[in-house]
Design a protein around this motif. Structure first.
Motif, mmCIF file in Angstrom:
data_model
loop_
_atom_site.group_PDB
_atom_site.id
_atom_site.type_symbol
_atom_site.label_atom_id
_atom_site.label_comp_id
_atom_site.label_asym_id
_atom_site.label_seq_id
_atom_site.Cartn_x
_atom_site.Cartn_y
_atom_site.Cartn_z
ATOM 1 N N LEU A 157 5.605 35.776 -50.958
ATOM 2 C CA LEU A 157 5.857 37.108 -50.249
ATOM 3 C C LEU A 157 7.077 36.923 -49.462
ATOM 4 N N THR A 158 7.053 35.824 -48.580
ATOM 5 C CA THR A 158 7.779 35.435 -47.449
ATOM 6 C C THR A 158 9.273 35.299 -47.840
ATOM 7 N N ALA A 159 9.323 34.573 -49.036
ATOM 8 C CA ALA A 159 10.632 34.436 -49.639
ATOM 9 C C ALA A 159 11.134 35.621 -50.405
ATOM 10 N N THR A 160 10.064 36.430 -51.197
ATOM 11 C CA THR A 160 10.700 37.504 -51.860
ATOM 12 C C THR A 160 11.324 38.495 -50.832
ATOM 13 N N TYR A 161 10.636 38.770 -49.626
ATOM 14 C CA TYR A 161 11.091 39.939 -48.853
ATOM 15 C C TYR A 161 12.038 39.514 -47.715
ATOM 16 N N SER A 162 12.704 38.097 -48.012
ATOM 17 C CA SER A 162 13.814 37.949 -47.214
ATOM 18 C C SER A 162 15.292 38.565 -47.560
ATOM 19 N N LEU A 181 9.867 41.640 -39.962
ATOM 20 C CA LEU A 181 10.133 40.643 -39.000
ATOM 21 C C LEU A 181 11.336 39.861 -39.566
ATOM 22 N N TRP A 182 11.666 39.746 -40.773
ATOM 23 C CA TRP A 182 12.982 39.299 -41.261
ATOM 24 C C TRP A 182 14.115 39.921 -40.542
ATOM 25 N N GLN A 183 14.036 41.072 -40.296
ATOM 26 C CA GLN A 183 15.093 42.016 -39.722
ATOM 27 C C GLN A 183 15.350 41.344 -38.187
ATOM 28 N N ALA A 187 29.903 36.271 -56.538
ATOM 29 C CA ALA A 187 30.977 37.359 -56.267
ATOM 30 C C ALA A 187 30.162 38.572 -55.603
ATOM 31 N N ALA A 188 29.001 38.552 -56.084
ATOM 32 C CA ALA A 188 28.129 39.661 -55.707
ATOM 33 C C ALA A 188 27.971 39.666 -54.241
ATOM 34 N N ALA A 189 27.640 38.471 -53.852
ATOM 35 C CA ALA A 189 27.225 38.434 -52.363
ATOM 36 C C ALA A 189 28.576 38.602 -51.511
ATOM 37 N N ALA A 190 29.603 38.265 -51.900
ATOM 38 C CA ALA A 190 30.864 38.179 -51.219
ATOM 39 C C ALA A 190 31.292 39.760 -50.967
ATOM 40 N N GLN A 191 30.789 40.567 -51.879
ATOM 41 C CA GLN A 191 30.972 42.251 -51.729
ATOM 42 C C GLN A 191 30.441 43.015 -50.727
ATOM 43 N N LEU A 192 29.184 42.208 -50.161
ATOM 44 C CA LEU A 192 28.271 42.933 -49.186
ATOM 45 C C LEU A 192 29.027 43.040 -47.905
ATOM 46 N N PRO A 193 28.817 44.132 -47.127
ATOM 47 C CA PRO A 193 29.450 44.409 -45.831
ATOM 48 C C PRO A 193 29.125 43.109 -44.879
ATOM 49 N N ALA A 194 30.200 42.990 -43.941
ATOM 50 C CA ALA A 194 30.300 41.826 -42.888
ATOM 51 C C ALA A 194 28.799 41.788 -42.213
ATOM 52 N N GLY A 195 28.294 40.579 -42.282
ATOM 53 C CA GLY A 195 27.082 40.547 -41.331
ATOM 54 C C GLY A 195 25.780 40.847 -42.309
ATOM 55 N N ARG A 196 26.098 41.365 -43.408
ATOM 56 C CA ARG A 196 24.650 41.734 -44.281
ATOM 57 C C ARG A 196 24.418 40.713 -45.301
ATOM 58 N N SER A 197 24.281 39.650 -44.806
ATOM 59 C CA SER A 197 23.731 38.527 -45.768
ATOM 60 C C SER A 197 22.718 38.821 -46.923
ATOM 61 N N VAL A 198 22.944 38.211 -47.830
ATOM 62 C CA VAL A 198 21.986 38.521 -48.786
ATOM 63 C C VAL A 198 20.530 38.265 -48.573
ATOM 64 N N PHE A 199 20.258 37.269 -47.764
ATOM 65 C CA PHE A 199 18.964 36.608 -47.118
ATOM 66 C C PHE A 199 19.005 36.638 -45.553
ATOM 67 N N ASN A 200 18.260 37.618 -45.002
ATOM 68 C CA ASN A 200 18.110 37.269 -43.426
ATOM 69 C C ASN A 200 17.842 35.586 -43.232
ATOM 70 N N ARG A 201 18.477 35.306 -42.111
ATOM 71 C CA ARG A 201 18.667 33.959 -41.664
ATOM 72 C C ARG A 201 18.139 33.789 -40.400
ATOM 73 N N THR A 202 17.448 32.803 -40.053
ATOM 74 C CA THR A 202 16.844 32.524 -39.046
ATOM 75 C C THR A 202 17.749 32.615 -37.740
ATOM 76 N N GLY A 203 17.316 33.290 -36.648
ATOM 77 C CA GLY A 203 18.298 33.810 -35.593
ATOM 78 C C GLY A 203 19.110 34.570 -35.498
ATOM 79 N N ALA A 204 19.397 35.081 -36.748
ATOM 80 C CA ALA A 204 20.358 36.311 -37.046
ATOM 81 C C ALA A 204 19.890 37.550 -37.184
ATOM 82 N N ALA A 205 19.756 38.508 -36.379
ATOM 83 C CA ALA A 205 19.183 39.850 -36.695
ATOM 84 C C ALA A 205 19.951 40.534 -37.606
ATOM 85 N N ASP A 206 19.307 41.258 -38.227
ATOM 86 C CA ASP A 206 19.937 42.145 -39.494
ATOM 87 C C ASP A 206 20.602 43.428 -38.940
#
Length: 707
Positions: A42-47, A383-385, A301-320
């Motif tokens: 679940l933690t991985a799925t909702y990231s 929490l990921w956000q 290619a799909a990940a590159a089309q996302l808005p700046a700072g909106r990574s596909v998966f939330n990253r540790t230390g980087a707030a959404d």
């Protein structure tokens, strides 16, 4: 390099008592392994980030399914099926004479999986960072299976499954080994005949999705064991299944032994149910497919089309950047995750007696296993956000009050619908729990009872994720995703829902949820249209439907429905029986038409209406002149405006006898009124903790995707 599996002692398969003892230990181990995987998956799925979840990038040139939604749902399908496997293993354990007992100290997600010392975890993280671990957990064994051992230690899940099947195959063929009460099965009768397991735990969450969920007869033991094995490990366990486990294989349909690489049809979920498109292959194959997608050029290619700072998966230390202002602080969310996790483990270890049975329809407490497990759907993404990786730490002895306090702190908008005011609404209006976020049916409902009129509510009074037929009345629902079944319109289009028990939507409906397939004939809805927007339009068009219960022993009872003079009003008897006098009609109750053959005399004006049946359903508006409803009335023009009240046609002031005191029973009615003014946008309201919110904005930011 893998570590050698510790030395083990084989189980003596000729010793019946040792087989039973070993089976208990193996079933407990399976419950531990299944439970171990759920928080990890679940933690991985909702990231996923909000931006990724809202992306419409197609899966491929020939498949318009949103790519990131496909990835998340494919991963989530495994996590949810692990919950089903936990249910199956627990019910088999109960039939074998015990319930699971899981040691919290063995759940270290950065260490080895319980009972599988060679399967190492890496701790919680986002999906790409842990996907190899997920694949490693589910990888089928190669080169043969070891026999069952007393230590219950294996080098793969498939080996654990195989050993457990070996033990079960012996037990199901040997009458008298399981502590089942004597009956037709244990006396040489049909294995399909009902039997009674001691203190059967009703793990019933999946009964609408899967054919086999509990042990009702001897064959069910085999079915549940087979479902776990085929769905989880596929061909890794089931090769030569019929010859290796003949007593379990006897329930298989001819030619349906999993050798074709798919889960046998009888263990696949119901067609059209959630995750049906993924659940026909093993967990291992699903994770391998995810790995292939994340290493493909299309994904990059799909990940590159996302808005700046909106990574596909939330990253540790980087707030959404899309994190809404109303989200609780990270410490409150993490604390709530810990307490909710602890409560789920306690519920399992108490045989589902803590918090009531898993079937929420019969729950004995607010906090069932299902309710608490579902909370992770909201807690983990938030929490990921914050850019923080969720963790799960056990706290012993979590009480209802502690969990309620944690939910209140972590959920300032009562998104989980577990605030005390909403709980009171549920208890007072149990038949009107389908409404959600600006789609509510009348005043006083919605979050905290703050809705002032139809369409002005903050969130649902229904339990979260009340979907696929769990709704309370018509003119609600509509999932918009591909479903099957008849009639499809009831499941697909908001407002086409024809009666109670139909509908395909979840609670709450996000404004980000879009229709994904062509509409059924007769609808103008097109793929890409918003589900919430369409439901909102149809609420305005169809009017308000509410269901109310009317008690025979009470006088005039307020319905909460305000009628507009001159506008249509329909009241229909739905169900229920009552009586205004047990000495009439042979003591038998009757419906809202009233007591057959008993007419109220003209001189007994203490009754609401004379000259009509005693015990009939009657109504009045704003305290005015009563009118007969019976089993239904449809007025093209209401005679007055104001609050609609209902009651039984009886001596309500006890002028001629005991009055209402000897009455019994109740009836349920459906009330339909039009909406005469444009529906308001949900208003900003003050909520506990001083947080202000705007309902529409909140709807758009609830979760990364509709899950």
């Amino acid at each position: 390099m893998s570590t050698p599996t510790p030395a083990t002692t084989p189980c003596n398969l000729q010793d019946a008592q040792q087989v039973i003892s070993c089976l208990h230990a193996h079933l407990n181990a399976i419950c531990a392994v299944e439970f171990y995987t759920i928080p990890l998956y679940l933690t991985a799925t909702y990231s996923f980030s909000v931006a990724a979840g809202n992306s419409t990038t197609p899966l491929s040139a020939t498949d318009s399914t949103p790519l990131f939604w496909w990835m998340q749902q494919k991963s989530l399908s495994v996590a949810v099926q692990e919950m089903y496997h936990l249910q199956c293993a627990s019910n088999i354990a109960n039939a074998a004479g015990f319930h699971p007992s899981l040691d919290p100290s063995v759940f270290d997600w950065s260490g080895p999986v319980p009972h599988l010392p060679n399967v190492k975890g890496t701790g919680f993280d986002n999906l790409p960072n842990v996907l190899d671990v997920l694949i490693g957990i589910e990888t089928p064994i190669e080169g043969g299976f070891p026999p069952p051992n007393l230590q219950v230690v294996y080098d793969s899940i498939s080996a654990l499954y195989h050993a457990t099947l070996t033990l079960l195959d012996i037990v199901v063929a040997a009458e008298g080994l399981l502590p089942l009460q004597p009956g037709p099965v244990l006396s040489g009768g049909s294995p399909q005949a009902p039997l009674v397991a001691p203190d059967q735990m009703n793990y019933l969450t999946f009964q609408s999705r899967y054919q086999y969920t509990v042990v009702k007869c001897a064959d069910d033991i085999a079915h549940l064991a087979n479902a776990v094995s085929f769905q989880g490990e596929g061909a890794g366990v089931v090769a030569d299944f019929a010859s290796k486990f003949p007593n379990l294989a006897k329930v298989l349909q001819a030619g349906d032994d999993g050798s074709n690489g798919e889960v046998p049809a009888q263990y696949q979920p119901k067609a059209g149910s959630r995750f049906a498109r993924w659940d026909n292959v093993s967990h291992y194959e699903r994770f391998v497919a995810l790995k292939a997608m994340m290493t493909s050029a299309g994904y990059e290619a799909a990940a590159a089309q996302l808005p700046a700072g909106r990574s596909v998966f939330n990253r540790t230390g980087a707030a959404d950047p899309d994190r809404p202002a109303w989200v609780a602080d990270a410490a409150a969310l993490q604390n709530c995750i810990n307490l909710a996790y602890s409560r789920t483990l306690d519920i399992i270890n108490n045989g589902m007696t803590v918090g009531g049975p898993l079937d929420t329809a019969n729950s004995g407490s607010s906090y069932t296993f299902t309710v608490v497990m579902t909370s992770f759907k909201y807690l983990i993404p938030q929490l990921w956000q914050w850019g923080q990786v969720p963790t799960f730490s056990y706290v012993a002895g979590v009480t209802d009050d502690q969990l309620q306090a944690a939910f209140d702190q972590a959920d300032p908008l009562c998104l989980y619908h577990w605030d005390k005011v909403t709980q009171q609404i549920r208890e007072e209006q149990p038949d009107d729990m389908n409404v959600c976020q600006g789609l509510n049916s009348c005043q006083g409902l919605g979050w905290g009872g703050l809705g002032t009129q139809a369409g002005d509510g903050a969130c649902a009074t229904a339990d979260i994720h009340t979907c696929s037929g769990g709704n309370s009345c018509r003119h609600r629902g509509g999932c918009g995703y591909t479903v099957s079944g008849s009639p499809i319109e009831d499941q697909w289009v908001p407002g086409w829902n024809s009666c109670k028990g139909l509908g395909g939507c979840q609670v709450p409906i996000s404004t980000q949820q879009k229709f994904s397939s062509p509409a059924p004939q007769g609808s103008k809805v097109q793929p890409g249209d918003g589900v919430w927007d369409e439901a909102r339009k149809l609420l305005q068009k169809n009017g308000v439907d509410v269901t109310r219960s009317v008690q025979a022993r009470q006088g005039w009872q307020a319905t909460g429905v305000n009628v507009t003079q001159g506008q249509p009003l329909t009241v229909s008897h739905c169900s229920g029986l009552w009586s205004a006098d047990p000495d009439t009609n042979g003591g038998a109750p009757y419906d809202a038409k009233g007591c057959p053959g008993v007419i109220v005399p003209a001189d007994q004006t203490g009754y609401p209406i004379v000259g009509v049946a005693m015990g009939a359903l009657v109504g009045r508006i704003a305290g005015g002149t009563p009118f007969l409803i019976g089993d239904g009335i449809s007025l093209s023009s209401a005679p007055a405006g104001g609050l609609l009240e209902l009651c039984i046609n009886d001596d309500i002031n006890h002028l001629y006898g005991p009055g209402l005191a000897d009455n019994f029973g109740s009836v349920s009615v459906e009330i339909t009124t039009p909406i005469t003014q444009p529906l308001p946008q949900p208003q900003s309201k003050q909520v506990p903790g001083g947080v202000n919110y705007n309902g529409l904005a909140r709807r758009e930011a609830i979760t990364p995707t509709s899950t």
